[in-house]
Structures are given as structure tokens and as C-alpha cells.
Design an enzyme around this catalytic site. Structure first.
Site: not given
Length: 617
Positions: A101-102, A490, A2, A487, A506, A612, A483, A27, A75
Site C-alpha cells: 500500500n502506498g 459521496e 488498499c 454526504k 453573493h 475509507k 456535511e 476501503r 486501488w
């Protein structure tokens, strides 16, 4: 996650708070609100579900005005993302408001206790209990009430509080998520991240865990949770505020992809001797002798930083010939890790405030290990707690999906690998000179890649309708496959998996058909025999995919005709040392993910369900 913004000074607070919240949109959030003390000495609180424009609409219909206040983008963790649950939250009488926040882990027990004492709650959040606790302990001094309240809280929290009973004051506290204090000319700021206040001041400091800051029009006073005075070093942030704007690009992510040549160049400059080949690591409370005597290296990171760490393992073992293992920050401290005084623990975090990585760093230090931080934010918690720091000079990264921070981390890891190789007398001067020259050439190779952005737009037209992707790589190129898949997941919401190419038989072969694009990293360093072997094995993997009618998108070096004969689509990059190829390889994968996401109409800079900076576990 947040966002928090607070201001006290001679100017109207509301425009400054709103501007700061907008700069923290990256964020992630689902509601927003603010509170200011109005000239009538009443607390004006406005909140709205959804985007900040909804809060702005509420303020147009019902304005508030005052010289200081606090704002928040939320958030949801406890309670649905509704206007009622949005911050700021009030106490029973509307005299005190809090943004937070938290996560307050013991909020249910505290809520039950406060209910028995006659407090009435109107939301589903854990934050509301903080306002009631401050009210409970208030006896004429806001910071004392906040101090008593936070000592009752378990969990992690960053908060800012104002009260009409104790006016002209903002009280901020930290235990976990970041809090930055900005020092202006007769005005002061509090925020959860640097970009929120960068357009107003560059002189800032981060609160440490257990700090309380009191902001008034006369300055900032710092104490710990027990009331003892403390001091924190002020940093002068060199980021240009314009760097945090889009600068003509459609999205922050695209701008940050195109900033990678500069990010790699700035992370390198001043740290290598072009004539000697030596690497210089400043800000180290770790002596060259200690670097030489380490018997193992552990790298700890999360998300994209973990992929950089995995590539860094190949660099360190190859150039320094020292065992290196990579751990997820979220797993490290729960498995009784074997680290001690003979271990160098490298912690990697773009923000320097990642909760899991911080916890892992503290665990390593507790076991006697020296820690080296690779980070993009000066003065962040990870850098303050590390024995050594290597700042990646990527500048502010606003897009949630990390791009330039990743290539900055790869560059920093390459420098660490070279330095370890040099102090351990593994790398000769001639080998070091060659590596430095190749590293200094990487930014121009990146610029060559970025000149051909149209290629990825065309590829996106063909590939954006796929529902699944497979990414393959071998050796140091495998973490780049991971990566690339991350991307795409996301920002486009397409399912994608990264796999070591040698593992195809496999399991992953069962996925391949004429609808599955397979992105294969098939690059090579022509001067390296091991690279040639890996390249030839990768060509065999491409043949496996084509034998099953799969669609192959290959990332290959300029002049490679063998790959072109097999693949459906070929993306070209320049040639460099095998350990530096990952910095080049990832850029086409970022651009491909970006253009696919844009074509699918996704919110590239603020993908759903992601934030973020992950500052809670």
C-alpha cells in the site's frame, strides 16, 4: 486505501486471507490477489481484476493451498486496474512476492537502475520494483533483504513479503500507511486495518513508521529499519466482531446511521460528572495548567472530520472564549502556520492514519505545539504521537461515507470545549451541569429521529431526480450544511453545495429555480438569544428561495409552525442547546442522502473513486 491481509499458523491460509479481504472491501479497490507457499514449496499466486468474487472464481478453477500467505486489494495509482497490475508482485525468478500500500516516489529512478542490472519488469506498477529490490539484496535472510530494500525507497509504503527461499515467514514493514499485527493462539496475522482480523483475535498492535515485523509460527519479532529491536504496546480491541457486520441492515451505512445514539452515549460516558458537571479527559500528557495557559487552538482535519472541526470552533470559542482556527490537513504544513508553545493543536481522524492530518500533526509538534488527537481507533498513529487522546467510542465504521464517526467527533469536541471552559474558569458549575444534562439527553433525541426513517424514503421519491442541491445554514449550522452536501455527493453522485445562508445574495441566488431543492437548516434553541437571531435570519433566506420558486426542504425543531408555513417539506428534530443541535441536524441529512442514493441504484457503502482511509497524500 488498499487492503493487506496476511496469515501464518496451523490453518489453511486462503480462506482466512479471503475473509480478511472481504472485511476490507469498504476501503475501496479495483483488483485483488493472494499468494501462499504451497506444500510443494512453490508460490501459488492468483490475481483478478474487479471484485473479490472474480478472485474467488479464479481460485475455484485453479486452487492453491498452504499454511501461510498474503493477500491484497488494490486501488490503482501507478498502472491501470488490470489483472497484470494486481498484487502480489513477483521478482524475476518468482521466488519472492510482495503486496504494498502506498506510493514509491522514486520508483522510476530505481526501475532504471534495476533494468541496467538485468532485471526484467512485466507490469506498470511502482510496487514491482520492491520485489526486485528484495531479490537484489537477498542473501539467505528475507528480513535483512527487506530492510535493505526499504532503505532505498522514497515515499510512503506498507508492505508484506514472503519467499519460498526463506519459508515459514512473513515480513511486514511500515513507513506511512497503517500496518496492524494480530496475536492469536499459535497463529499470527498482519493487516492494514483492524476489522480484517477482528474475528480471529482482539490482541493487536500497530507498527510505527520505520518498523519491520517478522511473523513466524513461533511469534512476532520487531526491529526498526536499522535492525535494532523495538517493542510496541499490545492493545485489546473491545469492538465486538458482530459490530462490523451488517446486522440485518441493507447497507453498512444505514446500520452505522442507526448506531449513532450508542456512539454518542459511549463517547460521553465516563467523561462527565452528572452531579458536578465536570468533564474528565484521561490519557492526557497535558496538564490542566497547560490547558489554562494556551492562547489559541488550531484544529486540523480532512473531509467530514473538517466539518466536525468547523463546528468545534464555534463550541470552543463560545464555551472557552479562546481563539480557534480550523485548517485542512492537506494545506496546513504548506503555509508556514503560526503555531507554537502557546497553541493547542487538535487533530481529528476517524482512522488515526490519515496521511495529511498526520503530517500536519508532526508539523505542529515540530513548532512546539502540544497536540490532542480525536480518533476512533485505539493505538493508531495519530493517537501514539499525540500528547493527549480522546477516543470516540463509535466502533468500527465500514461505510466509506462517515456517519457515526462524525457525531462521535462532534461529541468529543463538545467535551473538549467544556473542559477548556472549566479549566479557564469561563464556565460556572451551574452552566456546566446544564450542558452535561443536555448532552446526556442527546442519544434519546437521536432515537426519536431514527424512528421516522420512512419520511426520508418518501422524500427520496420526490427529490432523487434532481441534478443539483443547495444546502444552507448559519453559524454552527453552516458546517452541517457542508456535511449534508458532502454526504449527497459521496454516495448519490448528485452535485451539491453547502453555503452560509447569509451569502445567498453573493452568488448562490443565481442557481435557484423550480428544479433546485434547497435544504435549509432552520433550527433554534428557544433559551438562547443568539440562536433566535440566527433563526430569524434563516427564515428570511427561506423566503428568498421561495420568491425564486425554489424547492425548500427545511430541518426544523418540533413545534415550529413558522417554518412549516414557508417550506415545501419539513423534517422535524428535537430541541436542545444550540451547540448540540448539529448532532441532531446531521442525522436527517444522512438519511436523506442514503435513501436518494439507494433510489438511484448507487453503491452506498463503496462509492466510486473513494476510499475509507486516505493513507497517502
Amino acid at each position: 486505501m488498499c487492503g493487506i491481509v496476511g496469515y501464518i499458523g496451523p490453518r489453511p491460509a486462503v480462506p482466512i486471507i479471503l475473509d480478511g479481504l472481504k472485511r476490507l472491501e469498504y476501503r475501496g479497490y479495483d483488483s485483488a490477489g493472494l499468494a501462499v507457499l504451497e506444500k510443494s514449496n512453490g508460490l501459488g499466486v492468483r490475481r483478478a481484476q474487479g471484485k473479490l468474487r472474480n478472485l474467488e472464481d479464479a481460485l475455484r478453477l485453479n486452487p492453491v493451498d498452504g499454511p501461510y500467505g498474503i493477500g491484497h486489494t488494490r486501488w490503482a495509482t501507478h498502472g491501470r486496474p488490470t489483472e497484470e497490475n494486481a498484487h502480489p508482485h513477483k521478482d524475476c525468478h518468482g521466488d519472492i512476492v510482495v503486496v504494498h500500500n502506498g506510493i514509491v516516489e522514486n520508483y522510476l529512478a530505481l526501475k532504471h537502475q534495476l533494468l541496467e542490472e538485468g532485471h526484467k519488469f512485466v507490469t506498470e506498477t511502482d510496487t514491482e520494483i520492491i520485489a526486485h529490490l528484495v531479490e537484489k539484496y537477498y542473501e539467505g535472510n528475507l528480513e535483512n533483504a527487506v530492510r535493505d530494500a526499504v532503505r532505498q525507497l522514497s515515499g510512503v509504503f506498507a508492505l508484506s513479503v514472503i519467499s519460498r527461499k526463506d519459508p515459514n515467514k512473513i515480513v511486514a514493514a511500515r513507513s506511512g500507511p497503517p500496518v496492524v499485527i494480530g496475536l492469536g493462539d499459535g497463529e499470527y496475522f498482519v493487516a492494514s486495518d483492524v476489522p480484517a482480523i477482528l474475528s480471529h483475535t482482539r490482541d493487536m498492535f500497530f507498527l510505527a513508521d520505520g518498523d519491520i515485523a517478522v511473523l513466524t509460527k513461533d511469534g512476532v519479532h520487531l526491529t526498526d529499519f536499522n535492525g535494532r529491536a523495538v517493542k510496541r504496546q499490545v492493545s485489546h480491541i473491545l469492538w465486538d466482531p458482530i459490530m462490523a457486520e451488517k446486522g440485518g441492515y441493507k447497507h453498512f451505512m444505514l446500520k452505522e446511521i442507526f448506531e449513532q445514539p450508542r456512539a454518542v452515549r459511549d463517547t460521553t460516558l465516563g467523561r462527565v460528572g452528572q452531579e458536578s458537571g465536570r468533564v474528565f479527559l484521561d490519557e492526557m500528557d497535558i496538564s490542566p495548567r497547560e490547558f489554562k495557559e494556551f492562547r489559541q487552538v488550531r484544529i486540523v482535519a480532512c473531509g467530514t472530520s473538517w466539518h466536525a472541526a468547523t463546528a468545534g470552533k464555534f463550541m470552543i470559542e463560545r464555551l472557552a472564549r479562546i481563539p480557534c482556527e480550523v485548517d485542512y490537513g492537506s494545506e496546513f504544513r504548506y503555509r508556514d502556520p503560526l503555531v507554537g508553545r502557546d497553541t493547542l493543536t487538535i487533530v481529528i481522524s476517524q482512522s488515526g492514519e490519515t496521511a495529511d492530518t498526520l503530517a500536519a500533526q508532526r508539523e505542529a509538534k515540530h513548532r512546539g505545539s502540544k497536540t490532542l488527537a480525536i480518533c476512533n481507533v485505539v493505538g493508531s498513529m495519530i493517537t501514539r504521537e499525540a500528547a493527549g487522546t480522546l477516543i470516540t467510542h463509535a466502533g468500527p465504521e465500514i461505510g466509506v461515507a462517515s456517519t457515526k464517526a462524525f457525531t462521535g467527533q462532534l461529541t468529543a469536541l463538545f467535551l473538549v470545549a467544556m473542559y477548556l471552559g472549566q479549566v479557564r474558569e469561563i464556565l460556572s458549575q451551574q452552566a456546566s451541569l446544564t450542558l452535561v444534562q443536555k448532552l446526556l439527553h442527546v442519544p434519546s433525541l437521536l432515537e426519536d429521529i431514527l424512528r421516522h426513517d420512512a419520511i426520508y424514503e418518501d422524500l427520496a421519491k420526490t427529490l432523487s431526480r434532481a441534478s443539483d442541491f443547495l444546502y444552507l445554514g448559519r453559524g454552527i449550522h453552516f458546517p452541517i450544511a457542508l456535511e449534508g452536501a458532502l454526504k449527497l455527493k459521496e454516495i448519490s453522485y448528485i452535485h451539491a453545495e453547502g453555503y452560509p445562508a447569509g451569502e445567498m445574495k453573493h452568488g448562490p441566488n443565481a442557481l435557484i429555480d423550480d428544479k433546485l431543492p434547497t435544504v435549509v437548516i432552520a433550527t433554534r434553541d428557544p433559551e438562547d438569544e443568539q440562536s433566535r437571531i440566527i433563526y430569524e435570519k434563516t427564515l428570511s433566506n427561506i423566503q428568498e428561495v421561495k420568491a425564486r420558486e425554489g424547492i425548500v426542504v427545511a430541518v426544523a425543531c418540533e413545534g415550529d409552525d413558522e417554518v412549516a408555513k414557508m417550506a415545501d417539506h419539513v423534517i422535524r428534530i428535537g430541541t436542545t442547546h444550540d451547540l448540540l443541535l448539529p448532532i441532531l441536524e446531521v442525522v436527517p441529512l444522512q438519511l436523506l442522502a442514503y435513501h436518494i442514493a439507494v433510489r438511484r441504484g448507487c453503491d452506498v457503502d463503496q462509492p466510486r473513486n473513494l476510499a475509507k482511509s486516505v493513507t497517502v497524500e
